[in-house]
Structure formats: structure tokens, C-alpha cells
Motif scaffolding. Structure first.
Motif, PDB file in Angstrom:
ATOM      1  N   ARG A 166      51.654  79.142   0.756  1.00 50.64           N
ATOM      2  CA  ARG A 166      52.572  79.040  -0.380  1.00 50.64           C
ATOM      3  C   ARG A 166      52.188  77.890  -1.302  1.00 50.64           C
ATOM      4  NH1 ARG A 166      57.444  77.634  -2.669  1.00 50.64           N
ATOM      5  NH2 ARG A 166      58.752  79.426  -3.200  1.00 50.64           N
ATOM      6  N   GLU A 167      51.818  76.756  -0.718  1.00 45.67           N
ATOM      7  CA  GLU A 167      51.414  75.608  -1.520  1.00 45.67           C
ATOM      8  C   GLU A 167      50.101  75.885  -2.244  1.00 45.67           C
ATOM      9  OE1 GLU A 167      51.101  71.827  -3.279  1.00 45.67           O
ATOM     10  OE2 GLU A 167      52.773  73.069  -2.601  1.00 45.67           O
ATOM     11  N   ARG A 168      49.180  76.558  -1.571  1.00 42.69           N
ATOM     12  CA  ARG A 168      47.905  76.898  -2.202  1.00 42.69           C
ATOM     13  C   ARG A 168      48.139  77.830  -3.389  1.00 42.69           C
ATOM     14  NH1 ARG A 168      43.375  75.544  -4.199  1.00 42.69           N
ATOM     15  NH2 ARG A 168      41.655  77.010  -3.950  1.00 42.69           N
ATOM     16  N   ILE A 169      49.030  78.777  -3.228  1.00 41.23           N
ATOM     17  CA  ILE A 169      49.366  79.672  -4.338  1.00 41.23           C
ATOM     18  C   ILE A 169      49.891  78.861  -5.524  1.00 41.23           C
ATOM     19  CG2 ILE A 169      50.973  81.468  -5.107  1.00 41.23           C
ATOM     20  CD1 ILE A 169      50.823  82.580  -2.219  1.00 41.23           C
ATOM     21  N   ARG A 170      50.778  77.941  -5.236  1.00 39.86           N
ATOM     22  CA  ARG A 170      51.367  77.135  -6.316  1.00 39.86           C
ATOM     23  C   ARG A 170      50.299  76.301  -7.018  1.00 39.86           C
ATOM     24  NH1 ARG A 170      52.722  72.439  -7.789  1.00 39.86           N
ATOM     25  NH2 ARG A 170      51.830  71.506  -5.906  1.00 39.86           N
ATOM     26  N   GLN A 171      49.401  75.692  -6.245  1.00 40.41           N
ATOM     27  CA  GLN A 171      48.357  74.863  -6.841  1.00 40.41           C
ATOM     28  C   GLN A 171      47.453  75.677  -7.759  1.00 40.41           C
ATOM     29  OE1 GLN A 171      46.447  73.232  -3.388  1.00 40.41           O
ATOM     30  NE2 GLN A 171      47.965  71.608  -3.103  1.00 40.41           N
ATOM     31  N   ALA A 176      49.318  76.837 -10.867  1.00 39.49           N
ATOM     32  CA  ALA A 176      49.520  75.737 -11.812  1.00 39.49           C
ATOM     33  C   ALA A 176      48.276  75.519 -12.651  1.00 39.49           C
ATOM     34  CB  ALA A 176      49.898  74.459 -11.061  1.00 39.49           C
ATOM     35  N   ASP A 177      47.105  75.521 -12.021  1.00 45.11           N
ATOM     36  CA  ASP A 177      45.862  75.332 -12.768  1.00 45.11           C
ATOM     37  C   ASP A 177      45.616  76.486 -13.738  1.00 45.11           C
ATOM     38  OD1 ASP A 177      45.420  72.956 -11.492  1.00 45.11           O
ATOM     39  OD2 ASP A 177      43.603  73.585 -10.441  1.00 45.11           O
ATOM     40  N   LEU A 178      45.830  77.705 -13.273  1.00 48.77           N
ATOM     41  CA  LEU A 178      45.628  78.858 -14.151  1.00 48.77           C
ATOM     42  C   LEU A 178      46.600  78.822 -15.325  1.00 48.77           C
ATOM     43  CD1 LEU A 178      45.064  81.747 -11.571  1.00 48.77           C
ATOM     44  CD2 LEU A 178      43.365  80.715 -13.092  1.00 48.77           C
ATOM     45  N   HIS A 181      53.668  88.037  -3.940  1.00 47.03           N
ATOM     46  CA  HIS A 181      55.055  88.485  -4.109  1.00 47.03           C
ATOM     47  C   HIS A 181      55.915  88.078  -2.918  1.00 47.03           C
ATOM     48  CE1 HIS A 181      54.877  90.819  -7.818  1.00 47.03           C
ATOM     49  NE2 HIS A 181      53.697  91.287  -7.438  1.00 47.03           N
ATOM     50  N   HIS A 182      55.338  88.105  -1.731  1.00 49.89           N
ATOM     51  CA  HIS A 182      56.084  87.703  -0.541  1.00 49.89           C
ATOM     52  C   HIS A 182      56.580  86.268  -0.667  1.00 49.89           C
ATOM     53  CE1 HIS A 182      57.127  86.934   3.650  1.00 49.89           C
ATOM     54  NE2 HIS A 182      56.286  85.916   3.649  1.00 49.89           N
ATOM     55  N   HIS A 183      55.730  85.385  -1.188  1.00 48.99           N
ATOM     56  CA  HIS A 183      56.084  83.966  -1.272  1.00 48.99           C
ATOM     57  C   HIS A 183      56.923  83.636  -2.505  1.00 48.99           C
ATOM     58  CE1 HIS A 183      53.848  82.354   2.154  1.00 48.99           C
ATOM     59  NE2 HIS A 183      52.871  83.195   1.859  1.00 48.99           N
ATOM     60  N   TYR A 184      56.695  84.332  -3.614  1.00 47.28           N
ATOM     61  CA  TYR A 184      57.359  83.939  -4.863  1.00 47.28           C
ATOM     62  C   TYR A 184      58.189  85.042  -5.524  1.00 47.28           C
ATOM     63  CZ  TYR A 184      55.039  79.448  -4.845  1.00 47.28           C
ATOM     64  OH  TYR A 184      54.644  78.178  -4.506  1.00 47.28           O
ATOM     65  N   LEU A 213      58.075  82.127  -9.876  1.00 46.82           N
ATOM     66  CA  LEU A 213      56.918  81.246  -9.768  1.00 46.82           C
ATOM     67  C   LEU A 213      56.920  80.229 -10.913  1.00 46.82           C
ATOM     68  CD1 LEU A 213      54.139  80.357  -8.689  1.00 46.82           C
ATOM     69  CD2 LEU A 213      53.132  82.222 -10.034  1.00 46.82           C
ATOM     70  N   MET A 214      57.158  80.695 -12.130  1.00 46.75           N
ATOM     71  CA  MET A 214      57.146  79.799 -13.280  1.00 46.75           C
ATOM     72  C   MET A 214      58.265  78.769 -13.194  1.00 46.75           C
ATOM     73  SD  MET A 214      54.507  80.335 -15.073  1.00 46.75           S
ATOM     74  CE  MET A 214      55.054  79.030 -16.180  1.00 46.75           C
ATOM     75  N   ALA A 215      59.421  79.167 -12.700  1.00 50.25           N
ATOM     76  CA  ALA A 215      60.523  78.210 -12.557  1.00 50.25           C
ATOM     77  C   ALA A 215      60.118  77.071 -11.629  1.00 50.25           C
ATOM     78  CB  ALA A 215      61.767  78.919 -12.024  1.00 50.25           C
ATOM     79  N   GLU A 216      59.418  77.408 -10.541  1.00 44.59           N
ATOM     80  CA  GLU A 216      58.980  76.365  -9.612  1.00 44.59           C
ATOM     81  C   GLU A 216      57.876  75.513 -10.231  1.00 44.59           C
ATOM     82  OE1 GLU A 216      57.342  76.011  -5.037  1.00 44.59           O
ATOM     83  OE2 GLU A 216      58.967  77.405  -5.531  1.00 44.59           O
ATOM     84  N   LEU A 217      56.969  76.137 -10.983  1.00 48.39           N
ATOM     85  CA  LEU A 217      55.909  75.381 -11.638  1.00 48.39           C
ATOM     86  C   LEU A 217      56.487  74.395 -12.646  1.00 48.39           C
ATOM     87  CD1 LEU A 217      53.049  77.978 -12.340  1.00 48.39           C
ATOM     88  CD2 LEU A 217      53.265  76.360 -10.448  1.00 48.39           C
ATOM     89  N   LEU A 218      57.437  74.831 -13.443  1.00 53.12           N
ATOM     90  CA  LEU A 218      58.027  73.946 -14.454  1.00 53.12           C
ATOM     91  C   LEU A 218      58.736  72.767 -13.809  1.00 53.12           C
ATOM     92  CD1 LEU A 218      57.297  76.269 -16.368  1.00 53.12           C
ATOM     93  CD2 LEU A 218      59.480  75.876 -17.523  1.00 53.12           C
ATOM     94  N   ASP A 219      59.491  73.041 -12.762  1.00 53.45           N
ATOM     95  CA  ASP A 219      60.168  71.959 -12.053  1.00 53.45           C
ATOM     96  C   ASP A 219      59.142  71.001 -11.443  1.00 53.45           C
ATOM     97  OD1 ASP A 219      62.712  70.804 -10.911  1.00 53.45           O
ATOM     98  OD2 ASP A 219      61.649  71.239  -9.047  1.00 53.45           O
ATOM     99  N   GLY A 220      58.051  71.552 -10.929  1.00 54.52           N
ATOM    100  CA  GLY A 220      57.011  70.718 -10.353  1.00 54.52           C
ATOM    101  C   GLY A 220      56.297  69.873 -11.391  1.00 54.52           C
ATOM    102  N   PHE A 221      56.007  70.456 -12.554  1.00 57.43           N
ATOM    103  CA  PHE A 221      55.358  69.687 -13.624  1.00 57.43           C
ATOM    104  C   PHE A 221      56.231  68.502 -14.033  1.00 57.43           C
ATOM    105  CE2 PHE A 221      53.159  73.813 -15.133  1.00 57.43           C
ATOM    106  CZ  PHE A 221      52.051  73.555 -14.338  1.00 57.43           C
ATOM    107  N   ALA A 222      57.517  68.767 -14.242  1.00 62.81           N
ATOM    108  CA  ALA A 222      58.422  67.703 -14.680  1.00 62.81           C
ATOM    109  C   ALA A 222      58.586  66.642 -13.597  1.00 62.81           C
ATOM    110  CB  ALA A 222      59.776  68.295 -15.060  1.00 62.81           C
TER     111      ALA A 222
END
Length: 212
Positions: free
Chosen positions: A11-16, A19-21, A47-50, A56-65
Motif C-alpha cells: 500500500r505504501e509503495r503504491i502511494r509513493q 505521488a511521483d506520477l 483497487h483493493h488498497h485504494y 487515492l488522490m484524497a490521501e495523496l493531497l493530505d500527504g503532500f500537505a
């Protein structure tokens, strides 16, 4: 013999990777299929993880901030750090992001997550605005604290125009991404930040430069 660090959980690898993409391509420039191909898994696993791209974008935005807030506090709110060192920390943090997304000389890729959020505001709407406002507030609070400490220890004159300086610093730090896209080099950021630091010291600086 040192052991290699274990791979990040899926899940963390997917997020990383996502985020880069996202930073490089924007919201409409990548898909779950792109993420799956990059990490060697299936779209079903993404899809299973997010669930879906919105989640996915909601988590990315929260992570960026959240990441930006933590780094701003580290650079500008830690007690006892000379102002010149704070400037150095900020510059090197920006450089790290730049080189992560611009591997070859002359690359002009978007490298700031915050710059990408601004570009995607028509797509992301209020979620992007909330994330950007969080970062703006963090800069305002931490820069004010850093300037107050610099005045208290005698590095800057009490006459410093603190509100103006905070606005100038915040706006400059948040505008570094477009500078490198214009020039194709981080040298432009170095030049602007160096000039800004010299102007602040010339206008309000006191004592040895290394202590400012």
C-alpha cells in the motif's frame, strides 16, 4: 554484513509511486494501470488498497500537505537554529525535490507537489485549496516564529518589517517550481534565494553574517 532495508508494504509503495506520477503528469496524466505497471502488480491490487482514484488522490493531497507542514516546521520552527542555517535548510530541501524529478541537465519537469496542485485546481477543486491553505498557514506561522527568534537573539533589527518579510519569503519559496521550468536549472532558485537573503541582511541584519 549489512542487511538491505525491507521493501515498503504494497500500500505504501503504491502511494509513493502514485505521488511521483501525479507530480510529474498531473491528475489526468496517470492511471491505476500506470501505477500497477510501475510496481509490478495488477490494477485489481491497486483497487483493493485504494478503491478508486478519488480516494487515492484524497490521501495523496493530505500527504503532500502534511509532509510540507512537517518540513516547514523542521526548517523554520526548531528553536536555536540561526536564521542563515534555516535558509540553507530550505534551499537544500527544495533542491532535493528538484533533483528527484529532474534527473537530467536541462529537464524542466514539474517537481513541486504544491505547484502541481495549483495546476490541477480546476480538477481537484476544494481539496486542493484546503491542502494549499494548510501549507500557507504553516509558512506564515513558522516564518513569523523564526523572525521573532532572530530579532530576540540580535540577528535582525527590531525594526524589521516582519509581516512584509514573511509574505515575501512565503511567496518566494512557493514560487521556486516555475523558476526552474523557465530556466531548466536549479541555479535560478539559488540566485533568487541568495539575493533575497543578502537583501534582508543588508536591510536589517546585525552581528556576524554566520549568526544571522
Amino acid at each position: 554484513m549489512t542487511r538491505e532495508a525491507p521493501p515498503a508494504p504494497t500500500r505504501e509503495r503504491i502511494r509513493q509511486v502514485a505521488a511521483d506520477l501525479y507530480v510529474l503528469r498531473g491528475h489526468d496524466g496517470f492511471s491505476f494501470g500506470d501505477v500497477a505497471a510501475a510496481i509490478g502488480t495488477t490494477r485489481a491490487n491497486i483497487h483493493h488498497h485504494y478503491g478508486n482514484k478519488h480516494r487515492l488522490m484524497a490521501e495523496l493531497l493530505d500527504g503532500f500537505a502534511g509532509d510540507a507542514e512537517a518540513r516547514i516546521m523542521q526548517h523554520w520552527a526548531r528553536p536555536g537554529v540561526p536564521f542563515a542555517q534555516r535558509f540553507h535548510l530550505q534551499r537544500e530541501d527544495l533542491r532535493r525535490f528538484y533533483h528527484h524529478f529532474n534527473r537530467q541537465p536541462g529537464d524542466r519537469n514539474v517537481w513541486s507537489p504544491l505547484s502541481r496542485l495549483r495546476l490541477d485546481m480546476p480538477v481537484l477543486g476544494e481539496a486542493a485549496m484546503v491542502a494549499l491553505e494548510r501549507v500557507n498557514r504553516s509558512y506564515e506561522t513558522c516564518l513569523k516564529q523564526a523572525l521573532a527568534e532572530a530579532v530576540a537573539v540580535g540577528s535582525f533589527s527590531p525594526e524589521i518589517a516582519a509581516e512584509d518579510v514573511v509574505g515575501l519569503l512565503r511567496g518566494t519559496f512557493l514560487s521556486c517550481g516555475p523558476m526552474t521550468q523557465d530556466s531548466g536549472s536549479f541555479a535560478e532558485v539559488e540566485r533568487v534565494l541568495g539575493a533575497l537573503e543578502r537583501m534582508l541582511n543588508a536591510a536589517w541584519g546585525r552581528g556576524p553574517a554566520q549568526d544571522r
